[in-house]
Design a protein around this motif. Structure first.
Motif, PDB file in Angstrom:
ATOM      1  N   VAL A   8      84.415  54.815  40.312  1.00  0.00           N
ATOM      2  CA  VAL A   8      84.881  53.967  41.347  1.00  0.00           C
ATOM      3  C   VAL A   8      86.500  54.141  41.073  1.00  0.00           C
ATOM      4  O   VAL A   8      86.839  53.632  39.923  1.00  0.00           O
ATOM      5  N   TYR A  10      90.312  53.331  41.970  1.00  0.00           N
ATOM      6  CA  TYR A  10      90.548  52.008  42.290  1.00  0.00           C
ATOM      7  C   TYR A  10      91.551  51.758  41.801  1.00  0.00           C
ATOM      8  O   TYR A  10      92.253  52.596  40.725  1.00  0.00           O
ATOM      9  N   ASP A  11      92.763  51.692  42.571  1.00  0.00           N
ATOM     10  CA  ASP A  11      94.027  51.813  42.506  1.00  0.00           C
ATOM     11  C   ASP A  11      94.933  50.270  43.253  1.00  0.00           C
ATOM     12  O   ASP A  11      96.116  50.212  43.218  1.00  0.00           O
ATOM     13  N   SER A  16      89.901  51.465  48.124  1.00  0.00           N
ATOM     14  CA  SER A  16      89.715  51.238  46.905  1.00  0.00           C
ATOM     15  C   SER A  16      89.114  50.001  46.828  1.00  0.00           C
ATOM     16  O   SER A  16      87.660  49.733  46.031  1.00  0.00           O
ATOM     17  N   GLU A  17      89.187  49.111  46.902  1.00  0.00           N
ATOM     18  CA  GLU A  17      88.493  48.257  47.548  1.00  0.00           C
ATOM     19  C   GLU A  17      87.301  47.461  47.843  1.00  0.00           C
ATOM     20  O   GLU A  17      85.978  47.318  47.712  1.00  0.00           O
ATOM     21  N   LEU A  20      84.972  49.109  46.139  1.00  0.00           N
ATOM     22  CA  LEU A  20      84.349  48.736  45.649  1.00  0.00           C
ATOM     23  C   LEU A  20      82.999  47.366  45.686  1.00  0.00           C
ATOM     24  O   LEU A  20      82.489  47.316  45.320  1.00  0.00           O
ATOM     25  N   LEU A  36      84.988  52.467  36.488  1.00  0.00           N
ATOM     26  CA  LEU A  36      86.423  52.570  37.067  1.00  0.00           C
ATOM     27  C   LEU A  36      87.641  53.294  36.310  1.00  0.00           C
ATOM     28  O   LEU A  36      87.313  53.130  35.751  1.00  0.00           O
ATOM     29  N   PHE A  38      90.927  54.718  37.061  1.00  0.00           N
ATOM     30  CA  PHE A  38      92.468  54.622  37.747  1.00  0.00           C
ATOM     31  C   PHE A  38      93.133  55.789  37.449  1.00  0.00           C
ATOM     32  O   PHE A  38      93.298  56.437  36.207  1.00  0.00           O
ATOM     33  N   SER A  65      96.010  47.014  37.397  1.00  0.00           N
ATOM     34  CA  SER A  65      94.931  46.943  38.820  1.00  0.00           C
ATOM     35  C   SER A  65      93.428  47.272  38.558  1.00  0.00           C
ATOM     36  O   SER A  65      92.358  47.046  39.155  1.00  0.00           O
ATOM     37  N   ALA A  69      90.200  44.589  39.541  1.00  0.00           N
ATOM     38  CA  ALA A  69      89.681  45.192  39.968  1.00  0.00           C
ATOM     39  C   ALA A  69      88.166  44.457  38.784  1.00  0.00           C
ATOM     40  O   ALA A  69      87.094  43.653  39.713  1.00  0.00           O
TER      41      ALA A  69
END
Length: 79
Positions: A8, A10-11, A16-17, A20, A36, A38, A65, A69
């Motif tokens: 995933v 994710y930022d 991105s949430e 997730l 995850l 970034f 971040s 997460a």
């Protein structure tokens, strides 16, 4: 189909949430590993080489971040 691992991006953004949360939902069905990532994109308008302080700032933002997460995922699995 067997899903063993999910990656995933994710930022910390709402998109991105959602990604997730989608991965967590898949995990409920397949017991997957969730990884995850970034990704740091070079800032526009900054000539190469990118100054160390800019890179360090981006790295800190990424680490924060990913920690957020991770906390979110762990919290959901404790339920």
């Amino acid at each position: 189909m067997v899903v063993e691992k999910l990656l995933v991006g994710y930022d910390g953004t709402q998109h991105s949430e959602h990604a997730l949360q989608f991965a967590i939902g898949i995990n409920d069905d397949y017991d997957t590993e969730i990884h995850l990532a970034f990704i740091v994109q070079e800032p526009a308008g900054i000539a190469a080489p990118i100054p160390d302080e800019v890179l360090e700032s981006l790295q800190r933002r990424g680490q924060e971040s990913l920690l957020n997460a991770e906390r979110s995922v762990r919290k959901q699995f404790r339920k």
